[in-house]
Design a protein around this motif. Structure first.
Motif, PDB file in Angstrom:
ATOM      1  N   ILE A   1       0.861  -1.252   0.195  1.00  0.00           N
ATOM      2  CA  ILE A   1      -0.016  -0.007   0.191  1.00  0.00           C
ATOM      3  C   ILE A   1       0.805   1.194   0.042  1.00  0.00           C
ATOM      4  N   ALA A   2       0.722   1.820  -1.149  1.00  0.00           N
ATOM      5  CA  ALA A   2       1.590   3.110  -1.137  1.00  0.00           C
ATOM      6  C   ALA A   2       0.691   4.350  -0.633  1.00  0.00           C
ATOM      7  N   ARG A   3       1.421   4.683   0.621  1.00  0.00           N
ATOM      8  CA  ARG A   3       0.490   5.801   1.278  1.00  0.00           C
ATOM      9  C   ARG A   3       1.458   7.019   2.055  1.00  0.00           C
ATOM     10  N   TYR A   4       0.999   8.128   1.406  1.00  0.00           N
ATOM     11  CA  TYR A   4       1.945   9.548   1.533  1.00  0.00           C
ATOM     12  C   TYR A   4       1.459  10.192   2.564  1.00  0.00           C
ATOM     13  N   GLY A   5      -0.082  10.526   2.434  1.00  0.00           N
ATOM     14  CA  GLY A   5      -0.751  11.307   3.159  1.00  0.00           C
ATOM     15  C   GLY A   5      -1.551  12.358   2.463  1.00  0.00           C
ATOM     16  N   LEU A   6      -2.657  12.806   3.114  1.00  0.00           N
ATOM     17  CA  LEU A   6      -3.428  13.756   2.154  1.00  0.00           C
ATOM     18  C   LEU A   6      -2.602  15.016   2.058  1.00  0.00           C
ATOM     19  N   LYS A   7      -3.007  15.684   0.846  1.00  0.00           N
ATOM     20  CA  LYS A   7      -2.560  16.886   0.520  1.00  0.00           C
ATOM     21  C   LYS A   7      -0.770  17.034   0.644  1.00  0.00           C
ATOM     22  N   THR A   8      -0.480  15.843   0.365  1.00  0.00           N
ATOM     23  CA  THR A   8       1.296  15.708   0.250  1.00  0.00           C
ATOM     24  C   THR A   8       1.492  15.555  -1.172  1.00  0.00           C
TER      25      THR A   8
ATOM     26  N   ASP B   1     -14.642  -2.490 -12.935  1.00  0.00           N
ATOM     27  CA  ASP B   1     -15.827  -2.602 -12.045  1.00  0.00           C
ATOM     28  C   ASP B   1     -15.416  -1.847 -10.538  1.00  0.00           C
ATOM     29  N   ARG B   2     -14.421  -0.957 -10.330  1.00  0.00           N
ATOM     30  CA  ARG B   2     -13.966  -0.606  -9.183  1.00  0.00           C
ATOM     31  C   ARG B   2     -15.045   0.696  -8.920  1.00  0.00           C
ATOM     32  N   ARG B   3     -15.472   0.855  -7.799  1.00  0.00           N
ATOM     33  CA  ARG B   3     -16.536   2.337  -7.649  1.00  0.00           C
ATOM     34  C   ARG B   3     -15.474   3.466  -7.388  1.00  0.00           C
ATOM     35  N   LEU B   4     -15.722   4.479  -8.239  1.00  0.00           N
ATOM     36  CA  LEU B   4     -15.124   5.619  -8.220  1.00  0.00           C
ATOM     37  C   LEU B   4     -15.550   6.536  -7.043  1.00  0.00           C
ATOM     38  N   LEU B   5     -14.642   7.115  -6.120  1.00  0.00           N
ATOM     39  CA  LEU B   5     -14.931   7.658  -4.978  1.00  0.00           C
ATOM     40  C   LEU B   5     -15.097   9.281  -5.411  1.00  0.00           C
ATOM     41  N   SER B   6     -15.745  10.180  -4.541  1.00  0.00           N
ATOM     42  CA  SER B   6     -15.110  11.564  -4.774  1.00  0.00           C
ATOM     43  C   SER B   6     -14.047  11.817  -3.843  1.00  0.00           C
ATOM     44  N   VAL B   7     -13.585  12.908  -3.808  1.00  0.00           N
ATOM     45  CA  VAL B   7     -12.278  13.314  -3.000  1.00  0.00           C
ATOM     46  C   VAL B   7     -12.658  13.331  -1.431  1.00  0.00           C
ATOM     47  N   SER B   8     -14.009  13.800  -1.405  1.00  0.00           N
ATOM     48  CA  SER B   8     -14.273  13.697   0.137  1.00  0.00           C
ATOM     49  C   SER B   8     -14.248  12.239   0.603  1.00  0.00           C
ATOM     50  N   GLU B   9     -15.119  11.500  -0.229  1.00  0.00           N
ATOM     51  CA  GLU B   9     -15.115  10.015   0.306  1.00  0.00           C
ATOM     52  C   GLU B   9     -13.767   9.387   0.395  1.00  0.00           C
ATOM     53  N   TYR B  10     -12.919   9.553  -0.612  1.00  0.00           N
ATOM     54  CA  TYR B  10     -11.505   9.208  -0.519  1.00  0.00           C
ATOM     55  C   TYR B  10     -10.681   9.697   0.810  1.00  0.00           C
ATOM     56  N   GLU B  11     -11.096  10.653   1.101  1.00  0.00           N
ATOM     57  CA  GLU B  11     -10.310  11.261   2.286  1.00  0.00           C
ATOM     58  C   GLU B  11     -10.978  10.622   3.641  1.00  0.00           C
ATOM     59  N   ASP B  12     -12.336  10.471   3.622  1.00  0.00           N
ATOM     60  CA  ASP B  12     -12.728   9.638   4.724  1.00  0.00           C
ATOM     61  C   ASP B  12     -12.322   8.113   4.692  1.00  0.00           C
ATOM     62  N   VAL B  13     -12.158   7.479   3.770  1.00  0.00           N
ATOM     63  CA  VAL B  13     -11.602   6.056   3.361  1.00  0.00           C
ATOM     64  C   VAL B  13     -10.144   6.375   3.959  1.00  0.00           C
ATOM     65  N   PHE B  14      -9.197   7.007   3.406  1.00  0.00           N
ATOM     66  CA  PHE B  14      -7.951   7.049   3.978  1.00  0.00           C
ATOM     67  C   PHE B  14      -7.647   7.516   5.669  1.00  0.00           C
ATOM     68  N   ASN B  15      -8.578   8.014   6.283  1.00  0.00           N
ATOM     69  CA  ASN B  15      -8.617   8.417   7.655  1.00  0.00           C
ATOM     70  C   ASN B  15      -9.130   7.026   8.497  1.00  0.00           C
ATOM     71  N   SER B  16     -10.025   6.270   7.793  1.00  0.00           N
ATOM     72  CA  SER B  16     -10.647   5.320   8.571  1.00  0.00           C
ATOM     73  C   SER B  16      -9.753   4.067   8.954  1.00  0.00           C
ATOM     74  N   GLN B  17      -8.310   4.050   8.463  1.00  0.00           N
ATOM     75  CA  GLN B  17      -7.682   2.859   8.767  1.00  0.00           C
ATOM     76  C   GLN B  17      -7.592   2.780  10.334  1.00  0.00           C
ATOM     77  N   LEU B  18      -7.714   1.048  10.485  1.00  0.00           N
ATOM     78  CA  LEU B  18      -7.372   0.608  12.102  1.00  0.00           C
ATOM     79  C   LEU B  18      -6.105   0.495  12.328  1.00  0.00           C
ATOM     80  N   PHE B  19      -5.278   1.498  12.931  1.00  0.00           N
ATOM     81  CA  PHE B  19      -3.821   1.058  12.949  1.00  0.00           C
ATOM     82  C   PHE B  19      -3.653   0.843  14.838  1.00  0.00           C
TER      83      PHE B  19
END
Length: 387
Positions: free
Chosen positions: A140-147, A337-355
């Motif tokens: 998972i390539a993860r750099y952060g929102l607005k980076t 077949d993937r569901r395209l997210l809005s930017v706000s939906e994507y940000e919510d998903v990004f922040n929903s990880q259970l670390f």
């Protein structure tokens, strides 16, 4: 004896983000992302997916009962491991119903570890030709929102069955490789996002490719005209072009045009997924095999790079029935077949990880998907199930 890639599969989560929409939301020109970087869409990871689930879901596509019986080793390459001690391979072994009497190990070296795993698998099968090795490369390539690195995020998994008399490609004994300590990309233990010096990383990538190409041609006496295409590590698709452009003057104008067309074919899937770190080069290979002009008997070059930094260049010899071995991999449909997210939906998903393992929590994955899912934490333990 011929040893190599017998089966090859790819999996990515069912959520995605359009790069034009991200560019608009970040106040950037869309061409900066779609042309300058070369990315159109990136996969987005929901909190019920991780490298284990993606690796298992990729491997499930290709493993038969005969494969499971013959697999003697599972090598899991990732820099997005789910535990600092327990191997992701151990989770995957159980979820794939593999024998308990096999070796399971996790490997890490940025985006390079999948190639090291592949070479270890080749060596093992050469000594044990009746056995097979499963190599999973998931990240998972993860750099952060607005980076600055946000546009090069992504995720996915590649599963490779290595065997004698492979159906897809023989791994040639011609590798050249190198390592050096470079501060171009890293992720501190306490961080869930990566840190990167993008310009330095690009420079080192190009330098290592040029150095290894020179060593490779001196060692093998092969020339650019001997190759039907290149599979490059593609953290973003433009990177492969930067590398290939350095040696194109070694080919005739006709050969140059052909290799550029083949490069474009190898970029098709990565352009729609984004960066999957250690699996990236093998997604490019799958894209080239399915989208390019490849025939049996041809030689392909593979350039694997991992920041920090380590790189390897080697070749594959395409086998007679490779097309029938990859025809079942309908990557185009999976991506569509993937569901395209809005930017706000994507940000919510990004922040929903259970670390936080100290907090019992449950994810909310879809039901009846026949896919492996991470279902949450319980008493500090990760829990998985096939939904």
């Amino acid at each position: 004896m011929t040893v190599g890639i017998d089966k090859l599969a790819f999996y990515t989560p069912g959520l995605a983000l359009d790069m034009v929409e991200l560019a608009k939301a970040r106040g950037d020109e869309p061409d900066k992302y779609t042309i300058g970087i070369g990315q159109s869409v990136q996969s987005v990871v929901p909190n019920y997916e991780d490298v284990v689930t993606m690796g298992v879901n990729a491997a499930k596509k290709i493993l038969t009962a005969a494969d499971i019986e013959a697999i003697e080793m599972l090598i899991f390459a990732t820099e997005s491991g789910v535990d600092n001690s327990k191997s992701a391979a151990v989770f995957a072994q159980k979820l794939l119903n593999l024998s308990p009497y096999i070796r399971t190990i996790e490997m890490k070296q940025a985006c390079y570890a999948g190639t090291y795993g592949l070479m270890q698998a080749k060596d093992y099968v050469r000594l044990h030709p009746d056995k097979k090795v499963l190599v999973i490369a998931a990240d998972i390539a993860r750099y952060g929102l607005k980076t600055a690195g946000e546009v090069t995020q992504g995720a996915g998994a590649i599963a490779i069955v290595v065997s004698a008399d492979p159906a897809i490609a023989a791994i040639e004994d011609d590798s050249v490789y190198m390592s050096q300590d470079v501060p171009d990309f890293w992720r501190p233990v306490a961080s869930t996002t990566a840190l990167v010096d993008g310009h330095l990383s690009t420079d080192i990538y190009k330098e290592m490719f040029l150095t290894l190409w020179s060593r490779y041609t001196a060692k093998t006496k092969l020339a650019l005209a001997d190759f039907a295409g290149f599979a490059f590590h593609l953290p973003y698709t433009k990177m492969g072009k930067k590398a290939l452009d350095q040696i194109l003057d070694q080919a005739t104008p006709e050969q140059q045009k052909f290799l550029q067309e083949q490069l474009a074919a190898s970029q098709v899937y990565n352009r729609q997924v984004g960066n999957l770190y250690t699996g990236s080069v093998y997604l490019a290979l799958l894209s080239l095999l399915q989208q390019g002009q490849i025939i049996a008997g041809q030689r392909l070059a593979v350039f694997s790079y991992g920041s920090g930094a380590e790189a390897e260049l080697f070749s594959l010899k395409i086998q007679e029935n490779f097309q029938s071995a990859i025809v079942g991999q309908d990557v185009v449909t999976m991506l569509a077949d993937r569901r395209l997210l809005s930017v706000s939906e994507y940000e919510d998903v990004f922040n929903s990880q259970l670390f936080d393992y100290q907090v019992d929590a449950t994810t909310a994955g879809p039901k009846n998907t026949d896919r492996c899912q991470f279902v949450g934490w319980q008493n500090g333990h990760r829990r998985y199930q096939m939904s």
